[in-house]
Design an enzyme around this catalytic site. Structure first.
Site, short mmCIF file in Angstrom:
data_model
loop_
_atom_site.label_atom_id
_atom_site.label_comp_id
_atom_site.label_asym_id
_atom_site.label_seq_id
_atom_site.Cartn_x
_atom_site.Cartn_y
_atom_site.Cartn_z
N HIS A 182 -18.85 37.08 -1.47
CA HIS A 182 -18.65 37.95 -0.85
C HIS A 182 -19.88 38.49 0.31
CE1 HIS A 182 -20.84 40.60 -3.80
NE2 HIS A 182 -21.44 40.91 -2.75
N ASN A 192 -41.90 40.06 -0.71
CA ASN A 192 -41.53 41.25 0.26
C ASN A 192 -40.24 40.91 1.16
OD1 ASN A 192 -43.68 42.78 -0.63
ND2 ASN A 192 -44.80 42.91 1.11
N ASP A 216 -16.39 34.82 -7.68
CA ASP A 216 -17.25 35.30 -6.32
C ASP A 216 -18.52 34.52 -6.40
OD1 ASP A 216 -18.46 36.82 -4.46
OD2 ASP A 216 -18.77 38.53 -5.65
N SER A 270 -26.52 42.01 -4.62
CA SER A 270 -25.48 40.81 -4.64
C SER A 270 -25.94 39.38 -4.42
CB SER A 270 -24.39 41.36 -3.48
OG SER A 270 -23.58 42.28 -3.89
#
Length: 261
Positions: A76, A94, A122, A215
């Site tokens: 996704h 970072n 996924d 994600s």
């Protein structure tokens, strides 16, 4: 349901899928995905050398370096994205550096049976234009066996560290989570969301969880990649976060790498 990357979604999709807005940029609005790792701590890329940032000009997900030219992430995160939009950052604690090693993507493969509606399977494979090598960069092996229930795993990413924040965090964070049994995972989501064979659950309810913006990032067990951050309903709620089970998609990913290397 929220996918845990940073993108604007319909309010109905409130689970924690995982796309984040870039650091310092608020997603804003009730229809935006809100990224974060909850209950974790500031980490360092030296502790997660396999962790990379999968970005466009406006969105960020996580990913894991499996081979010098291959990254695994959530489907996704790259669904309907042009490969030329993608930029991969490695070796940096970072967001976007400084001193990050940056690579572009020249090939994207999404598993054919991936469903954006259910988030079944996924997973995506990204081939980099050149090898990702440099300081604080290492590959990680794909797990071939599922993680046992109650085992403790580590999840890392740049998601927001507050359940009420819509900003990602500048510095990478990590969190330790217990894995749920399949029966507990199925029971938790009964009547809410179908848990397919490609999915696994992990979280400490109300205390520790991954969230939007994380994600595509890694769930690691005994030094191997065992899961990929996928989605959830809220963050650090009664419901666990849901991850793509790496043992389920391992052979597909290795086949793609072999076919396109």
């Amino acid at each position: 349901m929220f996918i845990r990357c940073l993108v604007s979604m319909m309010l109905q999709l409130l689970p924690i899928l995982g796309v984040l807005t870039l650091q310092g940029v608020s997603a804003g609005g009730a229809d935006s995905i809100q990224p974060r790792i909850i209950g974790g701590q500031v980490s360092s890329i030296k502790e997660e050398k396999y962790l990379v940032q999968v970005t466009t000009s406006t969105e960020m997900c996580g990913g894991s370096l499996i081979k010098p030219r291959w990254v695994i992430t959530a489907a996704h995160c790259v669904y309907r994205k042009n490969k030329d939009e993608l930029k991969i950052y490695g070796g940096a604690s970072n967001q976007a550096g400084p001193y990050a090693t940056i690579r572009l993507v020249d090939f994207v493969a999404i598993r054919p049976d991936f469903s954006m509606k259910t988030l079944h399977m996924d997973v995506a494979a990204l081939r980099l234009q050149s090898a990702m090598v440099g300081a604080n960069i290492e590959t990680i092996a794909l797990a071939s066996q599922p993680v046992p229930p109650r085992a403790i795993v580590k999840v890392s990413g740049w998601g927001s560290i507050s359940a009420t924040s819509s900003d990602t965090t500048l510095r990478v964070h990590s969190v330790l989570l217990p894995v749920w049994s399949r029966s507990s995972c199925l029971a938790a989501f009964k009547g809410i969301h179908g848990i397919t064979r490609s999915m696994m659950c992990a979280s400490k309810p109300y205390k520790r969880d991954s969230c939007d913006g994380d994600s595509g990032g890694p769930l690691v067990f005994k030094g191997q990649l065992a899961g990929i951050v996928s989605f959830g309903y809220g963050c650090a709620s009664a419901l666990p976060g849901v991850y793509t089970s790496v043992p389920t998609i391992r052979e597909w990913f290795l086949y793609v790498v072999k076919l396109h290397s």
